[in-house]
Design a protein around this motif. Structure first.
Motif, PDB file in Angstrom:
ATOM      1  N   LEU A   1      60.717 -44.343 -57.924  1.00 50.03           N
ATOM      2  CA  LEU A   1      59.275 -44.581 -57.962  1.00 50.03           C
ATOM      3  C   LEU A   1      58.569 -43.331 -58.464  1.00 50.03           C
ATOM      4  CD1 LEU A   1      56.633 -46.137 -57.118  1.00 50.03           C
ATOM      5  CD2 LEU A   1      56.951 -45.133 -54.838  1.00 50.03           C
TER       6      LEU A   1
ATOM      7  N   ILE B   1      62.209 -45.263 -65.320  1.00 55.36           N
ATOM      8  CA  ILE B   1      62.025 -46.206 -64.221  1.00 55.36           C
ATOM      9  C   ILE B   1      62.637 -47.560 -64.575  1.00 55.36           C
ATOM     10  CG2 ILE B   1      60.283 -47.523 -62.939  1.00 55.36           C
ATOM     11  CD1 ILE B   1      58.534 -44.961 -63.088  1.00 55.36           C
TER      12      ILE B   1
ATOM     13  N   ASN C   1      65.635 -49.082 -62.315  1.00 51.25           N
ATOM     14  CA  ASN C   1      65.267 -50.243 -61.501  1.00 51.25           C
ATOM     15  C   ASN C   1      65.656 -51.570 -62.152  1.00 51.25           C
ATOM     16  OD1 ASN C   1      64.099 -48.191 -60.037  1.00 51.25           O
ATOM     17  ND2 ASN C   1      62.016 -48.940 -60.212  1.00 51.25           N
TER      18      ASN C   1
ATOM     19  N   SER D   1      60.257 -55.682 -54.810  1.00 51.24           N
ATOM     20  CA  SER D   1      59.219 -54.943 -54.096  1.00 51.24           C
ATOM     21  C   SER D   1      58.018 -55.841 -53.851  1.00 51.24           C
ATOM     22  CB  SER D   1      58.775 -53.726 -54.933  1.00 51.24           C
ATOM     23  OG  SER D   1      57.609 -53.127 -54.413  1.00 51.24           O
TER      24      SER D   1
ATOM     25  N   VAL E   1      51.156 -47.349 -59.904  1.00 49.82           N
ATOM     26  CA  VAL E   1      52.612 -47.553 -59.935  1.00 49.82           C
ATOM     27  C   VAL E   1      52.961 -48.625 -60.977  1.00 49.82           C
ATOM     28  CG1 VAL E   1      53.053 -46.774 -57.575  1.00 49.82           C
ATOM     29  CG2 VAL E   1      52.511 -49.188 -57.997  1.00 49.82           C
TER      30      VAL E   1
ATOM     31  N   TYR F   1      56.687 -48.887 -62.143  1.00 44.78           N
ATOM     32  CA  TYR F   1      57.480 -49.388 -61.018  1.00 44.78           C
ATOM     33  C   TYR F   1      57.237 -50.875 -60.826  1.00 44.78           C
ATOM     34  CZ  TYR F   1      59.157 -49.688 -56.148  1.00 44.78           C
ATOM     35  OH  TYR F   1      59.806 -50.021 -54.992  1.00 44.78           O
TER      36      TYR F   1
ATOM     37  N   SER G   1      58.858 -53.019 -63.490  1.00 48.41           N
ATOM     38  CA  SER G   1      60.306 -53.142 -63.316  1.00 48.41           C
ATOM     39  C   SER G   1      60.648 -54.099 -62.172  1.00 48.41           C
ATOM     40  CB  SER G   1      60.936 -51.769 -63.068  1.00 48.41           C
ATOM     41  OG  SER G   1      60.588 -51.249 -61.786  1.00 48.41           O
ATOM     42  N   LYS G   2      59.832 -54.093 -61.125  1.00 48.11           N
ATOM     43  CA  LYS G   2      60.107 -54.958 -59.979  1.00 48.11           C
ATOM     44  C   LYS G   2      59.738 -56.413 -60.273  1.00 48.11           C
ATOM     45  CE  LYS G   2      61.798 -51.756 -57.305  1.00 48.11           C
ATOM     46  NZ  LYS G   2      63.215 -51.774 -56.888  1.00 48.11           N
TER      47      LYS G   2
END
Length: 258
Positions: free
Chosen positions: A89, A105, A109, A135, A145, A148, A151-152
């Motif tokens: 993260l 990232i 991830n 997430s 973020v 992040y 990617s989630k």
């Protein structure tokens, strides 16, 4: 009888945090566990303590995945489960995020999750399980973020497609969507356990913050995420596949205004 007796499970990012607690719980429930990480000293120590196997694994490298899966199958003769836990993260607004930060990232991830599914499913016994760690930010937005969260979100897409493609082999694929969990990712004080007073103050500050933000009034514990991973890996979830499971203390439910 443990819930995972006779199963062999590889857990990535298992040297600390959520991955460590997943490895510990899975061993308690009878699984043979492969502790996979880039933190070699810490990972080897944990594996020795648990009577598990340690494999070095940079999840963004396909060659590392091939070596890790070879090591697990050579040690145990099979592989029945995978928990794609490893992740990183960084905090930045989108317009201030350097491309190399965004790509790193994504590599860890998103690509790491893809490579895990690709490498392990090809060697996995029919009836196996894959648990991907997405997430809370994979089902909603959060400022600062962006890389992040992107990617989630992608991990949820990978989870659903993998669930469809692997269903004929009775391999189930699900995703966990944790909110804030008290690990080094959410609480940097865990990275420097030598400064006890600083660690305690940082933890107290986080506690005050999440008491206001999260309906259940606290940050989550990695042990709680591990129990969800156990549920999705074991037979209790035998008719569940392709689904995201939010574990966030009610954070996603909404905002209190009083």
């Amino acid at each position: 009888m443990g819930k995972l007796d006779g199963r062999v499970v590889l857990v990535t990012g298992a040297a600390r945090g959520q991955g460590e607690q997943e490895a510990r719980l899975f061993r308690e429930e009878g699984a043979e566990v492969a502790v996979a990480d880039v933190l070699d000293d810490r990972g080897r120590d944990l594996a020795k303590e648990l009577g598990a196997l340690y494999v070095h694994l940079d999840v963004s490298r396909e060659g590392d995945w091939e070596s890790a899966v070879d090591g697990v199958t050579e040690a145990y003769g099979r592989i029945d489960g995978l928990v794609n836990n490893a992740g990183i993260l960084r905090f930045n607004t989108l317009i201030d995020t350097p491309l190399d930060e965004f790509m790193r990232i994504v590599e860890v991830n998103q690509v790491g999750c893809f490579l895990g599914i690709k490498s392990v499913a090809a060697r996995m016994a029919d009836g196996g399980t894959i648990v991907n760690t997405a997430s809370y930010t994979g089902v909603t937005g959060m400022a600062a973020v962006g890389a992040y969260a992107a990617s989630k979100h992608a991990i949820l897409g990978l989870t659903r497609v993998a669930a469809l493609e692997l269903a004929a082999r009775n391999i189930r694929v699900n995703a966990m969507c944790p909110g804030a969990i008290d690990t080094a990712m959410s609480n940097p004080a865990h990275l420097d356990p030598t400064g006890a007073s600083d660690t305690e103050e940082a933890s107290r500050a986080l506690d005050r913050f999440y008491r206001k933000l999260v309906p259940l009034g606290r940050i989550g514990r990695p042990e709680e995420v591990a129990r969800l991973a156990l549920f999705l890996t074991g037979d209790d979830s035998s008719y569940i596949t392709g689904q995201p499971f939010v574990i966030d203390g009610g954070w996603l439910a909404g905002v209190n205004v009083v």
